[in-house]
Design an enzyme around this catalytic site. Structure first.
Site, PDB file in Angstrom:
ATOM      1  N   SER A 262     -42.654  22.652  27.770  1.00  0.00           N
ATOM      2  CA  SER A 262     -43.400  23.436  26.773  1.00  0.00           C
ATOM      3  C   SER A 262     -43.836  22.564  25.603  1.00  0.00           C
ATOM      4  O   SER A 262     -44.957  22.671  25.121  1.00  0.00           O
ATOM      5  CB  SER A 262     -42.521  24.562  26.234  1.00  0.00           C
TER       6      SER A 262
ATOM      7  N   GLU B 260     -48.017  27.125  34.034  1.00  0.00           N
ATOM      8  CA  GLU B 260     -49.146  27.276  33.104  1.00  0.00           C
ATOM      9  C   GLU B 260     -48.650  27.788  31.758  1.00  0.00           C
ATOM     10  O   GLU B 260     -49.357  28.498  31.046  1.00  0.00           O
ATOM     11  CB  GLU B 260     -50.244  28.201  33.667  1.00  0.00           C
TER      12      GLU B 260
ATOM     13  N   ASP C 299     -44.623  28.798  29.825  1.00  0.00           N
ATOM     14  CA  ASP C 299     -43.614  29.861  29.827  1.00  0.00           C
ATOM     15  C   ASP C 299     -44.136  31.026  28.966  1.00  0.00           C
ATOM     16  O   ASP C 299     -44.631  30.821  27.859  1.00  0.00           O
ATOM     17  CB  ASP C 299     -42.326  29.270  29.224  1.00  0.00           C
TER      18      ASP C 299
ATOM     19  N   THR D 205     -45.732  17.953  32.895  1.00  0.00           N
ATOM     20  CA  THR D 205     -44.331  18.260  32.582  1.00  0.00           C
ATOM     21  C   THR D 205     -43.397  17.098  32.937  1.00  0.00           C
ATOM     22  O   THR D 205     -43.588  16.410  33.933  1.00  0.00           O
ATOM     23  CB  THR D 205     -43.916  19.507  33.390  1.00  0.00           C
TER      24      THR D 205
ATOM     25  N   GLY E 211     -33.568  49.816  51.784  1.00  0.00           N
ATOM     26  CA  GLY E 211     -32.976  48.659  52.458  1.00  0.00           C
ATOM     27  C   GLY E 211     -33.998  47.803  53.181  1.00  0.00           C
ATOM     28  O   GLY E 211     -33.965  46.571  53.085  1.00  0.00           O
TER      29      GLY E 211
ATOM     30  N   ARG F 126     -41.684  56.668  55.948  1.00  0.00           N
ATOM     31  CA  ARG F 126     -40.230  56.855  55.884  1.00  0.00           C
ATOM     32  C   ARG F 126     -39.856  58.277  55.479  1.00  0.00           C
ATOM     33  O   ARG F 126     -40.434  58.840  54.550  1.00  0.00           O
ATOM     34  CB  ARG F 126     -39.683  55.888  54.824  1.00  0.00           C
TER      35      ARG F 126
ATOM     36  N   THR G  38     -43.580  31.291  34.511  1.00  0.00           N
ATOM     37  CA  THR G  38     -43.200  30.013  33.906  1.00  0.00           C
ATOM     38  C   THR G  38     -44.332  28.980  33.925  1.00  0.00           C
ATOM     39  O   THR G  38     -44.580  28.324  32.925  1.00  0.00           O
ATOM     40  CB  THR G  38     -41.984  29.434  34.673  1.00  0.00           C
TER      41      THR G  38
ATOM     42  N   GLY H  47     -47.059  19.718  41.122  1.00  0.00           N
ATOM     43  CA  GLY H  47     -47.503  20.369  42.361  1.00  0.00           C
ATOM     44  C   GLY H  47     -48.301  19.431  43.236  1.00  0.00           C
ATOM     45  O   GLY H  47     -49.160  18.691  42.747  1.00  0.00           O
TER      46      GLY H  47
HETATM   47  C1  LIG Z   1     -43.502  26.533  40.383  1.00  0.00           C
HETATM   48  C2  LIG Z   1     -43.860  25.610  39.262  1.00  0.00           C
HETATM   49  C3  LIG Z   1     -44.963  24.758  39.377  1.00  0.00           C
HETATM   50  C4  LIG Z   1     -45.278  23.870  38.354  1.00  0.00           C
HETATM   51  N1  LIG Z   1     -46.319  22.990  38.512  1.00  0.00           N
HETATM   52  C5  LIG Z   1     -46.556  22.054  37.552  1.00  0.00           C
HETATM   53  C6  LIG Z   1     -47.560  21.039  37.743  1.00  0.00           C
HETATM   54  O1  LIG Z   1     -48.227  20.992  38.767  1.00  0.00           O
HETATM   55  N2  LIG Z   1     -47.758  20.126  36.757  1.00  0.00           N
HETATM   56  C7  LIG Z   1     -47.051  20.151  35.604  1.00  0.00           C
HETATM   57  O2  LIG Z   1     -47.302  19.312  34.737  1.00  0.00           O
HETATM   58  N3  LIG Z   1     -46.085  21.073  35.397  1.00  0.00           N
HETATM   59  C8  LIG Z   1     -45.812  22.020  36.341  1.00  0.00           C
HETATM   60  N4  LIG Z   1     -44.823  22.965  36.154  1.00  0.00           N
HETATM   61  C9  LIG Z   1     -44.039  22.941  34.923  1.00  0.00           C
HETATM   62  C10 LIG Z   1     -44.330  24.112  34.027  1.00  0.00           C
HETATM   63  O3  LIG Z   1     -45.615  24.037  33.485  1.00  0.00           O
HETATM   64  C11 LIG Z   1     -43.235  24.185  32.949  1.00  0.00           C
HETATM   65  O4  LIG Z   1     -42.008  24.400  33.627  1.00  0.00           O
HETATM   66  C12 LIG Z   1     -43.515  25.300  31.986  1.00  0.00           C
HETATM   67  O5  LIG Z   1     -44.573  24.954  31.136  1.00  0.00           O
HETATM   68  C13 LIG Z   1     -42.277  25.666  31.139  1.00  0.00           C
HETATM   69  O6  LIG Z   1     -41.805  24.578  30.434  1.00  0.00           O
HETATM   70  P1  LIG Z   1     -40.276  24.120  30.490  1.00  0.00           P
HETATM   71  O7  LIG Z   1     -39.883  24.015  31.906  1.00  0.00           O
HETATM   72  O8  LIG Z   1     -40.185  22.953  29.598  1.00  0.00           O
HETATM   73  O9  LIG Z   1     -39.462  25.305  29.856  1.00  0.00           O
HETATM   74  P2  LIG Z   1     -38.663  25.249  28.492  1.00  0.00           P
HETATM   75  O10 LIG Z   1     -39.651  25.134  27.376  1.00  0.00           O
HETATM   76  O11 LIG Z   1     -37.573  24.274  28.541  1.00  0.00           O
HETATM   77  O12 LIG Z   1     -38.078  26.719  28.484  1.00  0.00           O
HETATM   78  C14 LIG Z   1     -36.677  27.038  28.559  1.00  0.00           C
HETATM   79  C15 LIG Z   1     -36.439  28.323  27.754  1.00  0.00           C
HETATM   80  O13 LIG Z   1     -36.622  28.046  26.366  1.00  0.00           O
HETATM   81  C16 LIG Z   1     -37.531  28.969  25.778  1.00  0.00           C
HETATM   82  N5  LIG Z   1     -38.306  28.258  24.750  1.00  0.00           N
HETATM   83  C17 LIG Z   1     -38.778  26.979  24.808  1.00  0.00           C
HETATM   84  N6  LIG Z   1     -39.468  26.689  23.687  1.00  0.00           N
HETATM   85  C18 LIG Z   1     -39.437  27.792  22.910  1.00  0.00           C
HETATM   86  C19 LIG Z   1     -40.002  28.125  21.641  1.00  0.00           C
HETATM   87  N7  LIG Z   1     -40.753  27.260  20.953  1.00  0.00           N
HETATM   88  N8  LIG Z   1     -39.780  29.368  21.180  1.00  0.00           N
HETATM   89  C20 LIG Z   1     -39.042  30.234  21.853  1.00  0.00           C
HETATM   90  N9  LIG Z   1     -38.517  30.002  23.086  1.00  0.00           N
HETATM   91  C21 LIG Z   1     -38.703  28.790  23.594  1.00  0.00           C
HETATM   92  C22 LIG Z   1     -38.399  29.441  26.948  1.00  0.00           C
HETATM   93  O14 LIG Z   1     -38.912  30.750  26.718  1.00  0.00           O
HETATM   94  C23 LIG Z   1     -37.410  29.446  28.111  1.00  0.00           C
HETATM   95  O15 LIG Z   1     -36.710  30.651  28.116  1.00  0.00           O
HETATM   96  C24 LIG Z   1     -44.503  23.862  37.162  1.00  0.00           C
HETATM   97  C25 LIG Z   1     -43.399  24.734  37.042  1.00  0.00           C
HETATM   98  C26 LIG Z   1     -43.081  25.602  38.082  1.00  0.00           C
HETATM   99  C27 LIG Z   1     -41.891  26.502  37.943  1.00  0.00           C
END
Ligand SMILES: Cc1cc2nc3c(=O)[nH]c(=O)nc-3n(C[C@H](O)[C@H](O)[C@H](O)COP(=O)(O)OP(=O)(O)OC[C@H]3O[C@@H](n4cnc5c(N)ncnc54)[C@H](O)[C@@H]3O)c2cc1C
Length: 670
Positions: free
Chosen positions: A145, A425, A427, A139, A402, A309, A423, A178
């Site tokens: 994504s 692996e 979204d 990412t 509570g 409770r 989110t 990560g």
């Molecule tokens: C706790 C955590 C640990 C992570 N660890 C790693 C890691 O170790 N290595 C790594 O590489 N990544 C890591 N990530 C990143 C993670 O894989 C991405 O955040 C995830 O794949 C979502 O992508 P994004 O952030 O680009 O979301 P976005 O794609 O920007 O999503 C934003 C919004 O847009 C919507 N959206 C986006 N595209 C579309 C579409 N085509 N159709 C409809 N809706 C859409 C989504 O549903 C969402 O609501 C981590 C994320 C988190 C939160």
């Protein structure tokens, strides 16, 4: 077995019963859990009560997690633990250590699946003895994504036989990575391969990011730890922001099992494109199995607390108040989650087992024929299990009133550590679209026969199945009626999806509902199939597991996850009422006749639950008072350095009044 002196049925150690062994996935898994429990609960470094984690600074919590990771590595190496044993030990710490299971497995799995045999011979032993610490960097700030548009580049330099890894823009900064903020020494970096100015798309590059002798950053590598996460979650994981400024790595560090770059810059294409999702499938397969456990743990805490409770008297003759679990409002929220958690775990264990057996064969033979089906199964399972679990954990917190909001109840930690999986692996709303896409493709091509998880499409294609007679609530207990209803709902949703797609609509919202409906059916079928051998054997716990199956089936029909799903199953008003009555009766039956036995069989220990609401040695009130209130870092004299300021604050009004009066006098004089 040591049980609670308070007789609240909260075990100190795992309880070995045939039902418990079945639920925990068989003898081998149960014994592993017991051994890990014994190891961790008796080792002070893994104590869950010695430190009040929510009260300490994030970097202190991470430091503690890093020492725990070190201790687990020591134990793994000394005792010869398997990877599975190691991953399950990490999970039992509940702390998302820098060696957290998904990261550990995605790094190892990429080495294993994407490296050539020569590369594996060098790198896998180093990773296995933890001579290097790995992370997976895909990412970027600007793209997650949409992997295709990642900006990091890996340019082949023919002169030096190296790749030059570069982050050309701010938005190309690798972000969320990560265990990269502080811990990792090597990253598998996803970058665009450029040879002689031609873009060959994303490939994987093993890149050293820190010196092995000093832990300092390698030249040209810029890394920051990301800072605090939502809900104070994942305290043990140092996610990182990572930039590369023309960092050089040898050509031999492009992962070359499939695509390759030769010495003269010739690009050899991968023979099979399917290999690229193997590692994602691997991680999602683990998630399918483990996510349900998080939900079940929350359910167990909620059960123990709501059984303790008391509030109000249902009628005036009652001597003592009503135990809150006896209210329909609590039972109807809690018991379907127990059934759903059970379905997630039992069916998820099968998905993981099936995939592990398949990969054990497939890695040797190079046969990818079933990979698409596993891909579909694990995407569906990832979306389904994380949706149900994260919302379910929060429902358990709310059902505790509570005290559920106290950090020591553990629900905050559980929620923070499960909501993130919606989110990472992928979204859920993005990857959830892959299931409808596959449905559409195979439905149109009539090729669903090649994918067991889509075999129901044949039934749908055969057209209107006759509506069965549903006259009473007991009809809803029949598996053939449940199957008809789940398939009918799915058929209508598939039909609507086909029409919406043909009309060019944006289906990204409705796709999520369709993936949930698809998974309802897949999980229902998986759960039903698990019951069959138990029925033949006349298993001792058949009644309990059947009660769980009925609550699961009726809750996914009666109370679907999306509003549009309810409309997709056209029922008469009378049928809707009988479905609701059947659901309520199944919940009541489970609550009255089986609940205590099921909770006992799961037998989550005090250590595993790690909640002030479910301690073996004290009541929730004792725990909240002693560990929460009396032990608070703000109780008593611990804030006395501010006492003077607060006393002075109470005098402010006097000084302000005096100043105003003085000003008034002055103006009067003028
Ligand atoms: C706790 C955590 C640990 C992570 N660890 C790693 C890691 O170790 N290595 C790594 O590489 N990544 C890591 N990530 C990143 C993670 O894989 C991405 O955040 C995830 O794949 C979502 O992508 P994004 O952030 O680009 O979301 P976005 O794609 O920007 O999503 C934003 C919004 O847009 C919507 N959206 C986006 N595209 C579309 C579409 N085509 N159709 C409809 N809706 C859409 C989504 O549903 C969402 O609501 C981590 C994320 C988190 C939160």
């Amino acid at each position: 077995m040591a049980s609670s002196s308070l007789d609240r049925n909260i075990p100190v150690d795992p309880i070995d019963t045939p039902f418990g062994v079945f639920l925990w996935g068989g003898r081998e898994k149960f014994d592993r859990r017991r051994d890990i429990h014994q190891e961790l609960s008796s080792n002070p470094i893994f104590s869950k009560t010695a430190v009040v984690l929510p009260s300490i600074a994030r970097k202190d919590a991470w430091t503690r997690a890093a020492y725990q990771a070190r201790e687990l590595i020591r134990l793994k190496l000394e005792r010869g633990w398997s990877h599975t044993h190691f991953r399950e030990a990490i999970r039992m710490t509940d702390n998302m250590l820098p060696t957290q299971p998904q990261r550990f497995r995605i790094f190892m799995s990429n080495l294993d699946r994407q490296m050539s045999d020569e590369q594996k011979a060098i790198w896998i032993p180093k990773a296995e003895r933890f001579e290097i610490f790995g992370s997976y960097a895909q990412t970027e700030l600007g793209h997650g994504s949409n992997v295709r548009d990642l900006e990091t580049t890996a340019t082949f330099d023919k002169q030096t036989d190296e790749f030059v890894i570069d982050s050309p823009t701010l938005s190309s900064t690798k972000y969320w990575i990560g265990t990269t903020g502080v811990w990792a020494t090597h990253s598998i970096v996803v970058a665009k391969l450029l040879i002689d100015g031609k873009n060959y798309g994303n490939h994987l590059f093993l890149t050293q990011i820190r010196e092995l002798d000093t832990q300092r950053l390698m030249p040209g590598v810029e890394i920051y730890e990301l800072g605090p996460k939502a809900f104070q979650g994942m305290l043990g994981t140092d996610n990182g922001a990572q930039r590369f400024h023309n960092v050089r790595i040898p050509r031999s560090q492009m992962l070359a099992r499939n695509a390759q770059v030769l010495r003269d810059g010739t690009y050899i294409e991968p023979k099979n494109q399917k290999h690229s999702y193997g590692s994602m499938v691997t991680v999602r397969a683990i998630m399918a199995e483990i996510t349900g456990w998080d939900l079940l743990k929350a359910v167990a805490v909620c059960y123990h607390y709501t059984r303790y409770r008391k509030q109000f008297r249902k009628d005036k003759s009652q001597q003592i108040e009503t135990t809150v679990i006896d209210y329909a409002s609590v039972k109807q929220r809690l018991i379907p989650l127990l059934a759903k958690g059970t379905a997630l775990v039992l069916v998820g264990q099968n998905v993981t087992r099936g995939y592990d057996e398949y990969t054990a064969k497939n890695l040797k033979t190079g046969d990818f024929s079933q990979l698409e089906d596993f891909h579909l199964q694990t995407v569906g399972a990832k979306v389904y299990s994380t949706e149900i679990t994260s919302h379910g954990v929060e429902t358990c917190r709310i059902a505790c009133g509570g005290h559920g909001y106290h950090a020591l109840s553990g629900f905050g930690r559980m929620y923070a550590n499960t909501a993130n999986a919606l989110t990472y692996e992928g979204d859920n709303y993005v990857i959830g679209q892959q299931v409808p896409r596959a449905i559409l493709k195979h439905y149109k091509n009539k090729t669903e026969g090649s994918l067991p998880s889509l075999s129901y499409l044949t039934t749908i294609r055969q057209g209107e199945s006759p509506t069965p007679t549903i006259d009473s609530e007991t009809d809803w207990l029949k598996p053939e009626i449940q199957q008809w209803a789940l398939e009918k709902r799915l058929a209508n949703m598939v039909q609507a999806h086909i029409e919406d797609t043909a009309a060019g609509k944006d289906t990204s919202y409705t796709c999520h509902a369709l993936t949930m409906a698809h998974s309802d059916f897949v999980y229902w079928r998986g759960f039903r199939d698990l019951l069959q051998p138990l029925q033949h054997e006349k298993s001792a716990f058949l009644d309990q597991i059947t009660a769980l199956f009925q609550v699961f089936s009726l809750s996914i029909l009666h109370n679907p996850h999306h509003p549009s799903m309810a409309q997709a199953l056209p029922l008469s008003y009378t049928q809707q009422r009988s479905l609701r009555a059947a659901h309520d009766a199944a919940v009541e039956d489970l609550a009255t006749n089986h609940l205590a036995g099921i909770i006992e069989a799961y037998g989550f220990t005090s250590y595993e639950m790690d909640s002030a609401l479910a301690r073996a040695d004290r009541t929730p009130y004792e725990a909240l008072f002693e560990e929460g209130a009396k032990n608070s870092e703000m109780s008593g004299d611990k804030m006395k350095h501010l006492f003077e300021m607060m006393v002075d604050t109470r005098q402010l009004w006097k000084r302000i009044e005096a100043a105003k009066a003085h000003k008034g006098d002055m103006q009067a004089k003028l």
